[in-house]
Each structure stands twice: as structure tokens, then as C-alpha cells.
Write an enzyme that holds these catalytic residues in place. Structure first.
Site, short mmCIF file in Angstrom:
data_model
loop_
_atom_site.label_atom_id
_atom_site.label_comp_id
_atom_site.label_asym_id
_atom_site.label_seq_id
_atom_site.Cartn_x
_atom_site.Cartn_y
_atom_site.Cartn_z
N THR A 139 -1.06 1.21 -10.44
CA THR A 139 -2.35 0.64 -10.05
C THR A 139 -3.15 1.59 -9.17
O THR A 139 -4.31 1.34 -8.90
CB THR A 139 -2.15 -0.72 -9.36
N ASP A 179 -4.86 -9.59 -8.42
CA ASP A 179 -5.17 -8.66 -9.51
C ASP A 179 -3.98 -7.89 -10.08
O ASP A 179 -3.63 -8.01 -11.26
CB ASP A 179 -6.28 -7.69 -9.10
N ARG A 197 0.58 3.91 -3.23
CA ARG A 197 -0.04 5.20 -2.91
C ARG A 197 1.01 6.30 -2.72
O ARG A 197 0.92 7.36 -3.34
CB ARG A 197 -0.90 5.08 -1.65
N GLU A 215 -12.30 0.76 -10.17
CA GLU A 215 -11.88 -0.14 -11.25
C GLU A 215 -12.82 -0.15 -12.46
O GLU A 215 -12.36 -0.19 -13.61
CB GLU A 215 -11.70 -1.56 -10.70
N GLU A 231 0.82 -1.21 0.00
CA GLU A 231 0.00 0.00 0.00
C GLU A 231 0.85 1.26 0.00
O GLU A 231 0.54 2.24 -0.68
CB GLU A 231 -0.93 0.00 1.22
#
Length: 458
Positions: free
Chosen positions: A448, A248, A125, A364, A121
Site C-alpha cells: 500500500t 481502505d 513504509r 491514490e 505506518e
């Protein structure tokens, strides 16, 4: 229309990247007025959400939009929302808000913290956000912070297999979390590859690529990966294979890493993987296309579940020019959104029923809608985006920002607005309603978390 002007070493690249209207195809019709209006409306909603954060959660990680309070992920704030939202502010031309976020980052962002963080994360981010900010504006402060953060994340790769641990103490480098998953193992190559190209230090990209190679080498005989694996022994723990959470973005980064770095080995890894995905997970049922959940060894589908996170895959297929599959899958899940007004976290496409009713403000489906519009210029995607935007405003807007939902059927709100709502959800909506040449996807890759990474550095 307004052209953005950027300072620093990437000025020339970015002048080409943000094309705005100067290079529109003369054969294309100009965007209709309602589309301009919708882009401006998205900007207004971004301002509403940011101002709620600024008033009630300034200096903290996230806004709690119902109770009008702030929330930190860990013992101290890492400024998740200001860093995550920064490049969206650049694209939207929000100078005042950008200055607010930048001042917070300059004066309060410090990674010398004696607590453990989830490396995945923090990478997507914060490292992604800092690298994008540096590339868009050339401010060396962002690069210093990005390099310092990446150096503090590096110890996660020091496992016997080279696959990263899940957690790292930012001050001591102590790692933990030997049971990980493909997404948290294979989602570093875009950010670490970009940092290597900027700094000319190959260590970052080498660590990230070695992790992907180690995971790829442990795929099953039919080419699938499972849900969880021990990074110390390389033994699979959960052998369920799918496109959802915990897997994913591994697949996403095989393709995006190959494109960004022009890496032939990653290209081959992606091509082999997508063949297996399409052979064993793809399923047509109820006259719709879906991707289910199977055993990684046999390929036999055991659950007909598809969810909000899987909705990223049409974007990846579109990026790989598999537009027919991308459209069919997008259409299947958009129908779910249209039925409920918002998309549930998990849906059983065989039984046609909700498995998990949460809606976390996820981006998404919007991301895939943007990619498909970009590559096809088919107005049906903008029409769908307009419906999605209207649903968000109707069901998720609060006085202080936007709230996730506990239940897409009852529309009961949850007291949460994660940073990705500003970094991704509203960014992709804004881009969908701008002229498609506003950005040139031949020159950038989105990580992503929807942070912009340059394909060409010079």
C-alpha cells in the site's frame, strides 16, 4: 532505454520483472516522444525533492519544504524518507542518490529504540521498503534490518483476539492502543507474507493472516466492517462503513494478499467483501459513480463523502478486472481534481462541495490512473496524468521540494512533504509515463506504500 541489472538471489526473477522494452508487444505502437519526456520530467522532480531533503533534512524522517528544515516522527529518526524512497531510486536508475540513501541506512538505521511507534505506518513504509530493497538488489543488510524490525513488531499481535494493537515499543515490546481500525489491523499480510516466504519462517504470515481472519469474522450480517474496533474484546466502536481512511487498505490487502500468496481463503474473503461493498456503498448520483458511507448493519448510506484516500479503489477494482466500475469511479474523482486543480481530502459528491480542503500530496488517484492505463492502454489516462503532474508542479513545488496544501481552493501551502510523496506519488507518475511493460504486474504486487513485492520467489 536502459535495462536494470540486479545482484543477489533474486537476479533471475527481477530480470524478468523489469522487462523494459525487450518484450514489448510488436503490435503495439511505441510510446510517443512526449511520454518519454514526461517520465524524464518526473525523474527531474524526484531529484529536486530528494536534493531538498538531502540538503535540509539529511538523516531525519521528513523534509519541511517551506521552512527548509527536517522533522522526525519520534524521539529519534527512523530514516523514513531514505527507506521509503529507495526502490523508487532503483526504478528511476538514480545511482548517486541511491548510494546516498544506502549509506545512511547502513550507518544510521537502528531499531533498538526505547519509544513506541505506530506499527501500521512502520510496517508499510519501513518494512515494506526494506523488503523491496532486498528483493531488488539482494543485499543481505536490508533483509537483516527487515527481519529485526518485523520481530520487534510481532508483539502487537498478542491480543486476546489476535488483532494487533496500534502501538509497540521497539525496544521493550510493550504494546498499547486497543482501539484500532480495519486498516491498521489488516495491512500486514503483504509484507509479513513476503518475509515468511524469504525466510521460510511461517510465523510472520500466520500472525498477519490470523488478524485478518479475526476481523473478517466480525463483519456485519450484510458483510461490511466498521471504522473502529476494540482488539481485546472484538466489540465495534464506530459502525460507519466506507472505503476511506481507517478501512481502505484492509480491503486492498484482502485482494493483494490473495494474489501474492495464491491463498484461496483470502480470495473468498475478498470476493464476499467486494460484493457487499458494491451492494451497499456504491451509489450513482449526478450521473457519476461513487462509494459512500453507510451503517455497517443496515447498509443505509448516511454520508455522501468520498475523498483522496478512497481514490485507491479504482486501482483495486482494476486489479480484480472490474474495469468498468474502476473507470467510472476514477472518472468521478478525476473530475473533482480537474475542477479544483488538486483533489481535496474529502468531497461531498451529493452536495458537490468540499468537506476537507487539505491536499497532502497523496498518490491514490495517480495510483489508480496508472493501474487503469496498465490494464487498458487507453491514452486518456496518460493525458489525465499529464494534467495531474502539471498541477503538482504549479501548486506544490517549492525551492526545497514539494509541499502539501492547506487548502486546494486558495492553494496555501503546508510545511510538509511526507515520505510517501517519493515512495508513491512520483513513482506512480513515472510508471504511468514509461512504457506499460516497464514492469510486469503478473510478477509483482505493490504494497500500500507502492513497494514492490515479488509474487514468485524462486
Amino acid at each position: 532505454m536502459k535495462s536494470y541489472v540486479f545482484s543477489g538471489v533474486y537476479f533471475l526473477s527481477l530480470a524478468c520483472l523489469l522487462l523494459c522494452m525487450q518484450r514489448c508487444n510488436p503490435d503495439q505502437k511505441p510510446a510517443a516522444a512526449p511520454e518519454h519526456y514526461l517520465a524524464d520530467s518526473v525523474k527531474a522532480e524526484f531529484l529536486h525533492a530528494w536534493r531538498g531533503y538531502w540538503q535540509y533534512a539529511r538523516g531525519m524522517d521528513d523534509l519541511k519544504p517551506v521552512s527548509q528544515k527536517g522533522r522526525n516522527w519520534y524521539e529519534e529518526s527512523l530514516l523514513m524518507t531514505p527507506v521509503d524512497a529507495y526502490d523508487t531510486m532503483i526504478l528511476l536508475g538514480l545511482e548517486e542518490e541511491k548510494q546516498q540513501a544506502r549509506e545512511l541506512i547502513y550507518t544510521h538505521l537502528n531499531f533498538d529504540k526505547n519509544f513506541s511507534v505506530k506499527a501500521f505506518e512502520i510496517n508499510i513504509r519501513l518494512l515494506g521498503g526494506l523488503l523491496s530493497a532486498y528483493q531488488l538488489e539482494g543485499d543481505s543488510c536490508f533483509l537483516r534490518l527487515a527481519t529485526d524490525l518485523a520481530d520487534r513488531l510481532l508483539p502487537v499481535f498478542d491480543s486476546p483476539t489476535g488483532m494487533p494493537y496500534m502501538f509497540v515499543n521497539l525496544a521493550t515490546g510493550e504494546t498499547s492502543g486497543e482501539i484500532s481500525n480495519p486498516a491498521e489491523i489488516g495491512t500486514y499480510i503483504v509484507e509479513f507474507g513476503t518475509l515468511s516466504r524469504i525466510t521460510k519462517n511461517k510465523l510472520y504470515v500466520e500472525k498477519a493472516k490470523r488478524a485478518m481472519q479475526a476481523l473478517y469474522q466480525r463483519r456485519s450480517s450484510i458483510g461490511l466492517v466498521g471504522t473502529s474496533i476494540n482488539v481485546e474484546t472484538g466489540a465495534w466502536i464506530d459502525r460507519s462503513s466506507h472505503l476511506g481512511g481507517m478501512i481502505d487498505s484492509y480491503y486492498e490487502y484482502l485482494l493483494k494478499g490473495a494474489i501474492l500468496l495464491d491463498d484461496t481463503e483470502l480470495w473468498q474473503m475478498w470476493k464476499t467483501s467486494v460484493v457487499a461493498i458494491n451492494r451497499y456503498l456504491k451509489q450513482e448520483t449526478n450521473h457519476s459513480l461513487w462509494y459512500g458511507r453507510s451503517d455497517m448493519e443496515s447498509g443505509k448510506i448516511h454520508r455522501t463523502w468520498f475523498g483522496a484516500l478512497e481514490a485507491f479503489f479504482p486501482a483495486v477494482l482494476a486489479l480484480d478486472k472490474q474495469l468498468n466500475f474502476a473507470d467510472c469511479l476514477w472518472q468521478s474523482y478525476f473530475e473533482v481534481w480537474r475542477h479544483f486543480g488538486l483533489a481535496p481530502e474529502m468531497f461531498d459528491y451529493q452536495k458537490r462541495e468540499v468537506v476537507s480542503a487539505f491536499y497532502f500530496l497523496r498518490p491514490e488517484l495517480i495510483e489508480s490512473t496508472y493501474y487503469l492505463y496498465y490494464f487498458t492502454r487507453d491514452e486518456k489516462y496518460r493525458q489525465a496524468g499529464s494534467a495531474i503532474f502539471a498541477s503538482l508542479k504549479k501548486h506544490c513545488k517549492t525551492k526545497a521540494g514539494y509541499a502539501a496544501l492547506k487548502n486546494v481552493i486558495t492553494k496555501e501551502k503546508s510545511d510538509s512533504m511526507e515520505s510517501f510523496f517519493l515512495a508513491e506519488t512520483l513513482k506512480y507518475l513515472y510508471l504511468l509515463f514509461k512504457h506499460p511493460d516497464f514492469l510486469d504486474l503478473d510478477k509483482i504486487i505493490f504494497n500500500t506504500e507502492a513497494h514492490l513485492m515479488m509474487k514468485v520467489m524462486d
